[in-house]
Scaffold this active site. Sequence first.
Site, PDB file in Angstrom:
ATOM      1  N   ASP A   1      27.978  40.771  40.966  1.00 42.90           N
ATOM      2  CA  ASP A   1      27.046  39.821  41.573  1.00 42.90           C
ATOM      3  C   ASP A   1      25.591  40.199  41.358  1.00 42.90           C
ATOM      4  OD1 ASP A   1      26.159  40.969  44.762  1.00 42.90           O
ATOM      5  OD2 ASP A   1      27.557  42.049  43.470  1.00 42.90           O
TER       6      ASP A   1
ATOM      7  N   PHE B   1      33.063  41.403  36.102  1.00 43.87           N
ATOM      8  CA  PHE B   1      32.382  40.514  37.047  1.00 43.87           C
ATOM      9  C   PHE B   1      31.544  41.327  38.035  1.00 43.87           C
ATOM     10  CE2 PHE B   1      36.310  38.260  35.863  1.00 43.87           C
ATOM     11  CZ  PHE B   1      35.808  37.013  35.492  1.00 43.87           C
TER      12      PHE B   1
ATOM     13  N   PHE C   1      36.377  44.125  38.127  1.00 45.49           N
ATOM     14  CA  PHE C   1      35.676  43.413  39.197  1.00 45.49           C
ATOM     15  C   PHE C   1      34.802  44.369  39.995  1.00 45.49           C
ATOM     16  CE2 PHE C   1      39.779  41.293  38.631  1.00 45.49           C
ATOM     17  CZ  PHE C   1      39.472  39.936  38.647  1.00 45.49           C
ATOM     18  N   ASP C   2      33.626  43.911  40.372  1.00 42.41           N
ATOM     19  CA  ASP C   2      32.884  44.544  41.453  1.00 42.41           C
ATOM     20  C   ASP C   2      33.582  44.139  42.753  1.00 42.41           C
ATOM     21  OD1 ASP C   2      30.872  45.783  42.973  1.00 42.41           O
ATOM     22  OD2 ASP C   2      29.640  43.978  42.967  1.00 42.41           O
ATOM     23  N   GLY C   3      33.239  44.797  43.856  1.00 42.41           N
ATOM     24  CA  GLY C   3      33.882  44.488  45.130  1.00 42.41           C
ATOM     25  C   GLY C   3      33.106  43.488  45.972  1.00 42.41           C
TER      26      GLY C   3
END
Length: 364
Positions: A325, A323, A206-208
């Site tokens: 954004d 993931f 995951f990105d944060g």
Amino acid sequence: MSEINLNESASTEDSVEEETDWAAAKAFFDNLKTNKPRPPKPRFAVTIAVSSRTLFNMVAERKIYEEEGVEKYVVYQVEHESEPLKPGAAFPFVKALMTVNARLRELYPDSEELFDIVLMTNNHAQVGVRLINSINHYDLTIERFCMTGGKSPIGYLKAYMTNLYLSKDSEKVTEAIEEGIAAATMFMAQTETVKELSHTQLRVAFDGDAVLFSDESEIIVKKEGLDSFFEHEKKFENKPLAQGPLKCFLEALGKLQRKFYAKNERMNCPIRTFLVTARSAASSGARVLKTLRSWGLEIDEALFLAGAPKGPLLQKIKPHIYFDDQMFHIEGANEMGTISAHVPYGIGQKYHKGKLIEQPEKKK
């Protein structure tokens, strides 16, 4: 008071009726001569909804649909329904989910806390035979389908108690996120790395900001610069960040991880999670870690890159899904062989490589 009691009574009756129905379904399924495991109850499961175009590679079929129309597309699918579709971007991820389920069933034979994979597609029912044949060809455990015949399936996601929705359609993904459902648009890696992915462990990265967390801090970076961002994060280090669209999915993964920890299987857990963020550890990392702690969530590995490219690190991690954004991170990861999923959320959608994207003028 009487009205409240009536409502409580009705709720109890509904619950008892549901349990009776599931008991009957379990008895029926257990009597069938099949090696396929029984699907879990939706209210206990972690439900992953995947579109047909993420599970399978349907580029050629999609071209027929776009160039020749739906009728020719359906005819083509029916004529080729005995030919299995090739694996798509979500295929390795789904196989890894099945691996976790197999381990959970070994440790907890009667547990309903499992992954439940749902095929969520706007395909017509006539195409369903080819999808079913393909699923059976690869021995995938997917028993629940939703085929909406050209209509958007988004309205069904909550009814299916969806924890994560994966699609090739960015508009549907955005719609799902707006409905409060974790969702992402999947992209296949540009290099052949599927054979190198783990067959024994589900690996999710995951990105944060704007993925696990809200975009509140990213807004400051974009509008005021890094120095203001560092000052802001230091000032609010002990204030948890608001949750982002994928927080609930990490929470669901954590719930299943703890079932392995309870059996002293922490070091042999078939789920591993990664935080891969462009943040700097010393300047802005503490707030991220404290936020996860305040949520009662763990992340197995946290990688703070301080603005360095994510692709090389992801190449080492080899996640089944990553993931992020921001599309330029997705593009960089894909170029280096990582299957990625874009989360269209937050201020990052207005920028590309740090530059503001010109927005089309609104019609008057």
